[in-house]
Motif scaffolding. Structure first.
Motif, mmCIF file in Angstrom:
data_model
loop_
_atom_site.group_PDB
_atom_site.id
_atom_site.type_symbol
_atom_site.label_atom_id
_atom_site.label_comp_id
_atom_site.label_asym_id
_atom_site.label_seq_id
_atom_site.Cartn_x
_atom_site.Cartn_y
_atom_site.Cartn_z
ATOM 1 N N ASP A 156 -25.062 70.044 6.776
ATOM 2 C CA ASP A 156 -24.531 68.685 6.868
ATOM 3 C C ASP A 156 -25.190 67.709 5.914
ATOM 4 O O ASP A 156 -24.588 66.717 5.540
ATOM 5 N N ASP A 157 -26.429 67.965 5.550
ATOM 6 C CA ASP A 157 -27.184 67.034 4.709
ATOM 7 C C ASP A 157 -27.886 67.824 3.612
ATOM 8 O O ASP A 157 -29.020 68.255 3.770
ATOM 9 N N LEU A 158 -27.183 68.014 2.508
ATOM 10 C CA LEU A 158 -27.722 68.833 1.409
ATOM 11 C C LEU A 158 -28.942 68.201 0.749
ATOM 12 O O LEU A 158 -29.776 68.910 0.200
ATOM 13 N N ALA A 159 -29.060 66.884 0.823
ATOM 14 C CA ALA A 159 -30.195 66.204 0.196
ATOM 15 C C ALA A 159 -31.522 66.660 0.791
ATOM 16 O O ALA A 159 -32.551 66.600 0.128
ATOM 17 N N HIS A 160 -31.492 67.144 2.045
ATOM 18 C CA HIS A 160 -32.727 67.546 2.708
ATOM 19 C C HIS A 160 -32.793 69.040 2.994
ATOM 20 O O HIS A 160 -33.589 69.473 3.816
ATOM 21 N N ASP A 161 -31.957 69.828 2.316
ATOM 22 C CA ASP A 161 -31.951 71.271 2.546
ATOM 23 C C ASP A 161 -32.623 71.974 1.368
ATOM 24 O O ASP A 161 -32.158 71.868 0.236
ATOM 25 N N PRO A 162 -33.731 72.702 1.627
ATOM 26 C CA PRO A 162 -34.472 73.332 0.533
ATOM 27 C C PRO A 162 -33.716 74.464 -0.162
ATOM 28 O O PRO A 162 -34.039 74.795 -1.309
ATOM 29 N N SER A 163 -32.700 75.029 0.476
ATOM 30 C CA SER A 163 -31.964 76.121 -0.177
ATOM 31 C C SER A 163 -30.885 75.607 -1.125
ATOM 32 O O SER A 163 -30.321 76.370 -1.901
ATOM 33 N N PHE A 164 -30.628 74.299 -1.090
ATOM 34 C CA PHE A 164 -29.616 73.716 -1.969
ATOM 35 C C PHE A 164 -30.175 73.609 -3.388
ATOM 36 O O PHE A 164 -31.215 73.006 -3.616
ATOM 37 N N ALA A 165 -29.468 74.198 -4.334
ATOM 38 C CA ALA A 165 -29.892 74.157 -5.743
ATOM 39 C C ALA A 165 -29.206 72.968 -6.415
ATOM 40 O O ALA A 165 -28.141 73.094 -7.013
ATOM 41 N N ARG A 166 -29.836 71.816 -6.315
ATOM 42 C CA ARG A 166 -29.269 70.581 -6.843
ATOM 43 C C ARG A 166 -28.973 70.681 -8.347
ATOM 44 O O ARG A 166 -27.947 70.189 -8.813
ATOM 45 N N ASP A 167 -29.838 71.346 -9.085
ATOM 46 C CA ASP A 167 -29.616 71.476 -10.530
ATOM 47 C C ASP A 167 -28.321 72.237 -10.830
ATOM 48 O O ASP A 167 -27.595 71.885 -11.760
ATOM 49 N N LEU A 168 -28.008 73.248 -10.030
ATOM 50 C CA LEU A 168 -26.754 73.974 -10.229
ATOM 51 C C LEU A 168 -25.568 73.083 -9.906
ATOM 52 O O LEU A 168 -24.579 73.072 -10.642
ATOM 53 N N ALA A 169 -25.670 72.326 -8.814
ATOM 54 C CA ALA A 169 -24.586 71.408 -8.445
ATOM 55 C C ALA A 169 -24.372 70.365 -9.541
ATOM 56 O O ALA A 169 -23.238 70.065 -9.908
ATOM 57 N N GLU A 170 -25.466 69.828 -10.067
ATOM 58 C CA GLU A 170 -25.346 68.825 -11.126
ATOM 59 C C GLU A 170 -24.662 69.409 -12.364
ATOM 60 O O GLU A 170 -23.907 68.716 -13.042
ATOM 61 N N SER A 171 -24.893 70.693 -12.637
ATOM 62 C CA SER A 171 -24.263 71.321 -13.809
ATOM 63 C C SER A 171 -22.747 71.449 -13.632
ATOM 64 O O SER A 171 -22.030 71.610 -14.612
ATOM 65 N N THR A 172 -22.258 71.351 -12.371
ATOM 66 C CA THR A 172 -20.819 71.410 -12.119
ATOM 67 C C THR A 172 -20.173 70.028 -12.144
ATOM 68 O O THR A 172 -18.970 69.912 -11.997
ATOM 69 N N ARG A 173 -20.997 68.982 -12.273
ATOM 70 C CA ARG A 173 -20.563 67.585 -12.296
ATOM 71 C C ARG A 173 -20.062 67.086 -10.945
ATOM 72 O O ARG A 173 -19.347 66.098 -10.862
ATOM 73 N N TYR A 174 -20.430 67.804 -9.873
ATOM 74 C CA TYR A 174 -20.081 67.353 -8.530
ATOM 75 C C TYR A 174 -21.197 67.789 -7.582
ATOM 76 O O TYR A 174 -21.422 68.979 -7.384
ATOM 77 N N VAL A 175 -21.889 66.819 -7.013
ATOM 78 C CA VAL A 175 -22.974 67.104 -6.080
ATOM 79 C C VAL A 175 -22.490 66.699 -4.685
ATOM 80 O O VAL A 175 -22.399 65.513 -4.374
#
Length: 189
Positions: free
Chosen positions: A79-98
């Motif tokens: 529910d809250d990806l900002a606080h989930d350690p398994s979320f690879a934010r850099d990969l999401a940013e490379s898709t242009r949608y976080v």
């Protein structure tokens, strides 16, 4: 696995992500297929945000939530990806949608994981609900059964124009899957 040249396969995969996006009222939905040789997940179909440029993009199969789902074979909702350690934010940013939230389920046939179905930013009532996660897992199982046919065609390298007619067993299996999908959608609505 590379982007499908087969228009039937492309249409099937696009249909799966479109239905998943609609069922969960999501901003986007995608199918990643596992390229076992390269140990990568490949965007094969996208509905919603990013659909015009993400197909064909690859990332390591052991990264992010999709990587965890592909490795574990278990569905996941966050529910809250900002606080989930398994979320690879850099990969999401490379898709242009976080996204802020997501649901993911493995596409499994037998004991083999074919890929991952993801639903990004589903409507609030779909989040953190075991019932909704079960629905996504059920839908992913149905999608994987259809996907198996696509992968078998790829492995046989059958050109779209030379595809053989379905035998009675294949036709019956396809019709059963369509009926099960209709039933699933009827209960989701």
């Amino acid at each position: 696995m590379t982007e499908s040249r087969d228009p039937v396969a492309r249409e099937l995969l696009q249909s799966i992500v479109g239905v998943a996006q609609a069922i969960f009222g999501a901003q986007a939905s995608s199918i990643f297929l596992l390229d076992e040789r390269a140990d990568e997940l490949v965007f094969e179909a996208v509905s919603g945000r990013g659909e015009e440029f993400l197909v064909g993009m690859r990332f390591p199969a052991d990264r992010g939530i999709a990587g965890w789902v592909a490795t574990s074979g278990e569905p996941m909702v966050v529910d809250d990806l900002a606080h989930d350690p398994s979320f690879a934010r850099d990969l999401a940013e490379s898709t242009r949608y976080v996204p802020d939230a997501l649901m993911a389920a493995p596409l499994i046939h037998g004991t083999r994981i074919l890929g991952v179905l993801e639903v990004l930013d589903p409507v609030q009532q779909s989040r953190s609900s075991l019932g909704e996660l079960d629905l996504l897992a059920l839908f992913a199982r149905q999608a994987a059964a259809a996907l198996r046919i696509v992968l078998e065609r790829r492995a046989a390298d059958l050109p779209p124009v030379d595809r053989p007619d379905l035998n009675a067993g294949q036709r019956a299996t396809g019709l059963r899957l369509v009926e099960e999908l209709k039933e699933l959608l009827r209960h989701a609505g």
